[in-house]
Scaffold this active site. Structure first.
Site, mmCIF file in Angstrom:
data_model
loop_
_atom_site.group_PDB
_atom_site.id
_atom_site.type_symbol
_atom_site.label_atom_id
_atom_site.label_comp_id
_atom_site.label_asym_id
_atom_site.label_seq_id
_atom_site.Cartn_x
_atom_site.Cartn_y
_atom_site.Cartn_z
ATOM 1 N N HIS A 130 0.872 -1.182 0.000
ATOM 2 C CA HIS A 130 0.000 0.000 0.000
ATOM 3 C C HIS A 130 0.910 1.233 0.000
ATOM 4 O O HIS A 130 2.005 1.181 0.552
ATOM 5 C CB HIS A 130 -0.839 -0.060 1.282
ATOM 6 C CG HIS A 130 -1.910 0.983 1.403
ATOM 7 N ND1 HIS A 130 -1.650 2.279 1.760
ATOM 8 C CD2 HIS A 130 -3.255 0.905 1.228
ATOM 9 C CE1 HIS A 130 -2.787 2.960 1.811
ATOM 10 N NE2 HIS A 130 -3.776 2.149 1.490
ATOM 11 N N ASP A 207 3.474 -3.982 8.058
ATOM 12 C CA ASP A 207 2.211 -3.274 7.887
ATOM 13 C C ASP A 207 1.109 -4.309 8.085
ATOM 14 O O ASP A 207 0.867 -5.154 7.228
ATOM 15 C CB ASP A 207 2.170 -2.667 6.482
ATOM 16 C CG ASP A 207 0.823 -2.028 6.167
ATOM 17 O OD1 ASP A 207 -0.135 -2.220 6.948
ATOM 18 O OD2 ASP A 207 0.726 -1.344 5.124
ATOM 19 N N GLN A 210 -4.094 -5.024 7.288
ATOM 20 C CA GLN A 210 -5.057 -6.002 6.761
ATOM 21 C C GLN A 210 -4.908 -7.378 7.408
ATOM 22 O O GLN A 210 -5.565 -8.328 6.974
ATOM 23 C CB GLN A 210 -4.892 -6.147 5.229
ATOM 24 C CG GLN A 210 -5.133 -4.869 4.444
ATOM 25 C CD GLN A 210 -6.607 -4.446 4.401
ATOM 26 O OE1 GLN A 210 -7.510 -5.199 4.789
ATOM 27 N NE2 GLN A 210 -6.861 -3.247 3.924
ATOM 28 N N LYS A 233 -10.276 -0.629 10.955
ATOM 29 C CA LYS A 233 -10.408 -1.826 10.109
ATOM 30 C C LYS A 233 -10.711 -3.064 10.943
ATOM 31 O O LYS A 233 -10.724 -4.179 10.442
ATOM 32 C CB LYS A 233 -9.117 -2.051 9.307
ATOM 33 C CG LYS A 233 -8.846 -0.977 8.253
ATOM 34 C CD LYS A 233 -7.673 -1.385 7.397
ATOM 35 C CE LYS A 233 -7.058 -0.238 6.618
ATOM 36 N NZ LYS A 233 -7.848 0.208 5.478
ATOM 37 N N CYS A 372 -4.737 2.425 -3.605
ATOM 38 C CA CYS A 372 -3.457 2.930 -3.075
ATOM 39 C C CYS A 372 -2.335 1.928 -3.274
ATOM 40 O O CYS A 372 -1.463 1.763 -2.400
ATOM 41 C CB CYS A 372 -3.563 3.312 -1.598
ATOM 42 S SG CYS A 372 -4.788 4.567 -1.283
HETATM 43 N N1 7TS Z 1 -1.639 -0.517 4.791
HETATM 44 C C1 7TS Z 1 -2.535 -1.333 4.212
HETATM 45 C C2 7TS Z 1 -2.136 -2.721 3.818
HETATM 46 C C3 7TS Z 1 -3.841 -0.869 4.003
HETATM 47 O O1 7TS Z 1 -4.733 -1.682 3.431
HETATM 48 C C4 7TS Z 1 -4.190 0.445 4.398
HETATM 49 C C5 7TS Z 1 -5.546 1.018 4.135
HETATM 50 C C6 7TS Z 1 -3.225 1.225 5.026
HETATM 51 C C7 7TS Z 1 -1.952 0.720 5.191
HETATM 52 C C8 7TS Z 1 -3.497 2.606 5.526
HETATM 53 O O2 7TS Z 1 -4.324 2.559 6.650
HETATM 54 P P1 7TS Z 1 -4.835 3.917 7.344
HETATM 55 O O3 7TS Z 1 -5.797 3.452 8.369
HETATM 56 O O4 7TS Z 1 -3.651 4.612 7.880
HETATM 57 O O5 7TS Z 1 -5.501 4.695 6.228
HETATM 58 N N2 7TS Z 1 -6.178 0.412 3.063
HETATM 59 C C9 7TS Z 1 -7.304 0.835 2.435
HETATM 60 C C10 7TS Z 1 -7.886 0.091 1.420
HETATM 61 O O6 7TS Z 1 -7.460 -0.979 1.002
HETATM 62 N N3 7TS Z 1 -8.966 0.733 0.985
HETATM 63 O O7 7TS Z 1 -9.104 1.865 1.681
HETATM 64 C C11 7TS Z 1 -8.072 1.940 2.593
#
Ligand code: 7TS
Length: 414
Positions: A130, A207, A210, A233, A372
């Site tokens: 990501h 990371d 997910q 999430k 992303c």
């Molecule tokens: N890393 C991964 C693997 C992600 O899927 C996401 C968000 C992030 C980092 C960033 O997370 P945040 O909470 O800091 O924004 N992924 C997604 C997605 O897949 N669709 O919308 C957000």
């Protein structure tokens, strides 16, 4: 291939009753919420926990000498302990509240990265990251002259581990990898990669945005040095994340942000930092969000993380099988048993934006776009894709509704 299980490991009827937002219709159709990879929904227990904070114990934490402040502080610290236990960290000093995964990764890139990297050092990422786990490292490379390399993926959408020995050298200072791809769903062999990275003296940041919501996490089994994830999430409030770091590393790192709460002593032109974890929690934190995350963790623990992963894999497997009914459809990523609960796909000649738009009119919420992960889409030879991502409240019937809506979309767009 595993057989799709019609017997769910979870009592989804009972679970769904806890989620008020799922009870509604959109565009005159029952809502089928399959955008959990972007953000999940919250059960009434978490919503209630948020309102309990504001109705009963809200105050700033670690500051006031009054009852509400000590109630807030106790609840805030109880949540930190619940997170420690949930990911099996050794100490609550290793659990830092952040605004999210993105923030946690940036914290490490700035604080650890600026202190430890120099020109010519190497940062190893993967082709399936990501942007949150790419851009902070690119910025670090720009600041220091370090070089970025990437573990490639196979055509099946798994990390090509045969490339690892050639990529990991004494120049490698950090490996920044996702535990689960937000596009392919691939579950990566974190512990195996950590072991090889440690053998050349590199640290590893995982990371886990997910993975923590979908599978049991043991940061000690992984032996990862840093792990970042987001509350929104995993049934928790938005605006909150967690950064886990090994105590010895966090101890040695300079604070990322300066301000209230992160100091021990201050004069007009100098300060000494506070002990962990306060050192990395400058300013007033997301108090209600942090306290309410405990309710989300309790909910997930009651259901059982093994049961959740099994349930999601059943849904994914059913989706994989039924998606083969659609002509010209290519599933991105490996077989269902190698993935967490999501499926992304490309349909020849059809724009994901049009597909998602038609699914929405049928009540089915999915995400479309590059998610992303532009470099990953380039590797896959496409610019965007459509993704259905599952969670504990989704059902096999919803997967069927999604497939029927998708068939309608392909008829209209074909
Ligand atoms: N890393 C991964 C693997 C992600 O899927 C996401 C968000 C992030 C980092 C960033 O997370 P945040 O909470 O800091 O924004 N992924 C997604 C997605 O897949 N669709 O919308 C957000």
């Amino acid at each position: 291939m595993l057989k799709p299980s019609s017997e769910s490991t979870l009592n989804t009827e009972q679970i769904r009753a806890d989620f008020p937002i799922l009870q509604q219709q959109v565009h005159g159709k029952p809502l089928v919420y399959l955008d959990n990879g972007a953000s999940t929904q919250r059960p009434i227990q978490v919503i209630q926990a948020i309102s309990d904070v504001y109705e009963q114990c809200y105050s700033n934490v670690h500051r006031g000498g009054h009852l509400l402040s000590s109630r807030s502080t106790d609840a805030y610290e109880a949540s930190r302990e619940a997170i420690r236990a949930f990911i099996q960290a050794k100490s609550t000093n290793e659990i830092i509240f952040t605004p999210g995964t993105t923030f946690g990764i940036n914290l490490v890139a700035r604080s650890w990265g600026d202190a430890c990297l120099k020109a010519g050092d190497e940062i190893l990422v993967t082709e399936m990251e990501h942007h949150s786990n790419l851009i902070p490292w690119q910025q670090l490379a720009q600041r220091t002259g370090a070089v970025i390399k990437a573990i490639p993926i196979t055509d099946e959408g798994q990390l090509d581990l045969s490339a690892l020995p050639g990529l990991l050298t004494e120049k490698t200072k950090i490996v920044a990898m996702t535990a689960v791809s937000n596009v392919l769903g691939t579950i990566n062999p974190v512990a195996k990669i950590v072991k090889q990275a440690h053998a050349v003296g590199a640290v590893v940041l995982v990371d886990a945005a997910q993975s923590v919501p979908h599978e049991a996490t043991n940061v000690q089994t992984w032996d990862a040095d840093f792990v970042a994830f987001s509350a929104h999430k995993m049934l928790g409030p938005s605006g909150l994340g967690i950064l886990y770091g090994k105590e010895s590393l966090l101890d040695a790192m300079p604070p990322f942000l300066g301000g209230g709460s992160m100091i021990n002593t201050v004069t007009i032109d100098s300060f000494t930092p506070a002990m962990l974890p306060a050192k990395f929690e400058a300013g007033t934190p997301p108090i209600a969000q942090a306290i309410a995350l405990k309710a989300a963790i309790d909910y997930l623990t009651d259901v059982g993380m093994e049961n959740i992963l099994q349930h999601e894999q059943n849904l994914t497997q059913h989706a994989h099988q039924r998606l083969t009914e659609i002509e010209g459809l290519r599933i991105l990523g490996p077989a269902p048993e190698l993935k967490a609960g999501l499926v992304s796909f490309d349909i020849k000649g059809m724009n994901p934006r049009d597909i998602a738009g038609i699914l929405d009119t049928q009540g089915v919420a999915v995400r479309e776009g590059h998610h992303c992960a532009i470099p990953l889409h380039q590797r896959l030879g496409i610019s965007s894709s459509t993704r259905a991502s599952f969670y504990l409240y989704n059902t096999l019937e919803e997967v069927d509704q999604f497939i029927e809506a998708l068939k309608k979309a392909t008829m209209l767009l074909g």
